[in-house]
Enzyme design. Structure first.
Site, PDB file in Angstrom:
ATOM      1  N   HIS A   1      12.109   0.365   5.784  1.00  0.00           N
ATOM      2  CA  HIS A   1      12.349  -1.044   5.446  1.00  0.00           C
ATOM      3  C   HIS A   1      11.082  -1.671   4.883  1.00  0.00           C
ATOM      4  O   HIS A   1       9.990  -1.479   5.413  1.00  0.00           O
ATOM      5  CB  HIS A   1      12.760  -1.809   6.713  1.00  0.00           C
TER       6      HIS A   1
ATOM      7  N   ASP B   1      21.689 -13.336  12.981  1.00  0.00           N
ATOM      8  CA  ASP B   1      20.538 -13.394  12.080  1.00  0.00           C
ATOM      9  C   ASP B   1      20.920 -14.109  10.784  1.00  0.00           C
ATOM     10  O   ASP B   1      20.145 -14.897  10.258  1.00  0.00           O
ATOM     11  CB  ASP B   1      20.013 -11.990  11.780  1.00  0.00           C
TER      12      ASP B   1
ATOM     13  N   ARG C   1      16.754 -21.342   9.135  1.00  0.00           N
ATOM     14  CA  ARG C   1      15.279 -21.300   9.010  1.00  0.00           C
ATOM     15  C   ARG C   1      14.852 -21.625   7.584  1.00  0.00           C
ATOM     16  O   ARG C   1      13.849 -22.311   7.356  1.00  0.00           O
ATOM     17  CB  ARG C   1      14.766 -19.902   9.401  1.00  0.00           C
TER      18      ARG C   1
ATOM     19  N   SER D   1      14.200 -10.918  13.371  1.00  0.00           N
ATOM     20  CA  SER D   1      15.205 -10.896  12.297  1.00  0.00           C
ATOM     21  C   SER D   1      15.282  -9.501  11.670  1.00  0.00           C
ATOM     22  O   SER D   1      16.359  -8.906  11.548  1.00  0.00           O
ATOM     23  CB  SER D   1      14.817 -11.955  11.253  1.00  0.00           C
TER      24      SER D   1
ATOM     25  N   LYS E   1      18.319  -6.151  12.594  1.00  0.00           N
ATOM     26  CA  LYS E   1      19.133  -5.459  11.580  1.00  0.00           C
ATOM     27  C   LYS E   1      18.854  -3.957  11.593  1.00  0.00           C
ATOM     28  O   LYS E   1      19.767  -3.148  11.469  1.00  0.00           O
ATOM     29  CB  LYS E   1      18.839  -6.043  10.187  1.00  0.00           C
TER      30      LYS E   1
END
Ligand code: URA
Length: 439
Positions: free
Chosen positions: A84, A163, A170, A185, A189
């Site tokens: 990621h 999220d 946010r 967050s 995921k």
């Protein structure tokens, strides 16, 4: 167990610590629509100023992770490794590391996102390949990983709904850039997506959420801790995002650059990063006895063409035309091309990543809002990188698009990104630190 939202806001406002039960209760209530946005906004602002400790961050991550579907990857044989990036400009790394790690025997079952604002997303990039499908049924997804070795799809609507709701809130309450909120967050995921090990590429610099090294290290440590506490091998590399990664920014341009990289003809920075990250993935996936051996294996997979072969198999399996790897005219084409030229002799000292990202967005390559249509052929190709020598009149970058006015706006924006000095300058260090490989 039931709580009072006002008490929870007050507790955090005064610097108190939220319990696991309080966090579970508020996340469940928020997703169900029982707790209104205005109270959650107040809590987010209290968290922004007071922070979350390691235990609160872990509990928030888990509450979000289990707020919707979680993916069971157990029908896939082997150790599944995910990768990621925290987001940047020109970051096409997934399209290179996934085939390289997969060519070395690591199963890749990955969910990716779309771009927003000045940052790009892998799903949009893959959609520039004619015929490519980014939505697969769960069974098809699992079968493809078992048969082909890799699959990359868009995030399904039912993963981490908490999220999704919190992130949107946010975004409009100035509470995005908080360590605990970002870490929970991202990791909610990643954990919901089911892989056994996770490699995080934490971007650092002007084109990233974390603009300085200290902040990037803090975020990376927090995410590695969450992953480790959740029983997943987690490693984070902190990498440069002061200038765009590679030379291409924009969807089809980036896929072409990923293909060129897998042919051994890619820019130095993206090649180095892809080999290193995929090497770590090969190590975590149990196919190498050390990160160094993993690195040697992925270097070989790049040199002998097995990474490219794997990319072709993957494209074909997801309905795309694999011949794009040999004939770039099969990609969407730009009708407008223009060059930005240097105004003076010197050395490129800076190419502000965020400004190039915004310029690419102006060409039509990025979205201004979630609903915006993107031009898959549009974007920017950098002919110069930081540290290069340049002469007045030489091309700094080429702009692609299908709308003259948009390309003009992009070029005006991009001019601000380049700083040219009389003195030679250093190239930025690409991989600044790796966390989580120590033991
Ligand atoms: N990416 C995410 O998924 N969440 C954040 O909060 C920031 C970046």
């Amino acid at each position: 167990m039931t709580f009072n939202m006002n008490d929870i806001i007050f507790k955090k406002r005064e610097g108190g610590k939220l319990s696991k039960d309080e966090i579970d209760w508020l996340i469940t209530g928020y997703v169900a629509g029982d707790i209104p946005d205005y109270q959650v906004s107040a809590l987010l602002m209290a968290i922004f100023f007071r922070g979350l400790d390691r235990e609160e961050t872990f509990n928030l991550t888990n509450a979000m992770r289990y707020s919707g579907d979680t993916i069971d990857l157990s029908p896939i044989k082997g150790i599944k490794v995910d990768k990621h990036s925290t987001g940047g400009v020109g970051d096409k790394t997934t399209l290179i590391v996934a085939p390289l790690a997969s060519a070395c025997g690591v199963p890749i079952a990955k969910m990716s996102g779309r771009g927003l604002g000045f940052t790009g997303g892998t799903v949009d990039k893959m959609e520039s390949i004619p015929g490519f499908r980014t939505a697969l049924a769960p069974e098809e997804f699992l079968n493809q990983v078992n048969e082909v070795g890799m699959a990359v799809i868009g995030q399904t609507a039912h993963i981490t709904p908490a999220d999704k709701k919190l992130y949107a809130l946010r975004d409009v309450t100035s509470t995005v850039d908080n360590f605990g909120l970002i870490a929970s967050s991202i990791m909610s995921k990643k954990l919901a997506a089911g892989s056994d090990a996770i490699v995080l590429d934490v971007k650092c610099g002007d084109g990233a959420f974390m603009e300085n090294l200290d902040d990037a290290v803090t975020l990376a440590n927090l995410m590695v801790d969450i992953g480790t506490d959740a029983g997943r091998k987690t490693v984070a590399a902190i990498t440069d995002m002061s200038q765009p990664l590679g030379r291409a920014v924009g969807n089809s341009l980036e896929v072409i650059e990923a293909i060129e990289t897998l042919k051994g003809k890619g820019p130095e920075d993206i090649t180095e990063l892809a080999e290193k990250l995929s090497g770590i993935m090969v190590f975590l996936g149990g196919k190498a006895s050390s990160p160094e051996e993993g690195y040697a294996m992925t270097k070989r997979a790049l040199a002998d063409g097995s990474g490219l072969k794997q990319l072709r198999r993957f494209i074909e399996a997801q309905g795309g035309n694999p011949d794009v790897t040999e004939d770039y005219r099969l990609f969407p084409q730009a009708s407008v091309k223009d060059q930005l030229k240097a105004e003076k002799d010197g050395f490129v000292a800076e190419i502000a990543a965020r400004t190039i990202g915004l310029a690419s967005q102006h060409t039509g390559a990025g979205r201004a809002t979630k609903e915006s249509e993107i031009d898959l052929a549009a974007g920017v190709y950098l002919h110069k990188k930081v540290g290069d020598k340049v002469a007045a009149g030489e091309t700094l970058a080429v702009f692609y698009g299908n709308d003259r006015a948009k390309v003009d706006a992009a070029m005006a924006e991009a001019r601000k990104a380049f700083v040219i000095t009389d003195e030679p300058c250093q190239r930025p260090v690409l991989i600044k630190e790796v966390i989580g490989l120590e033991d």
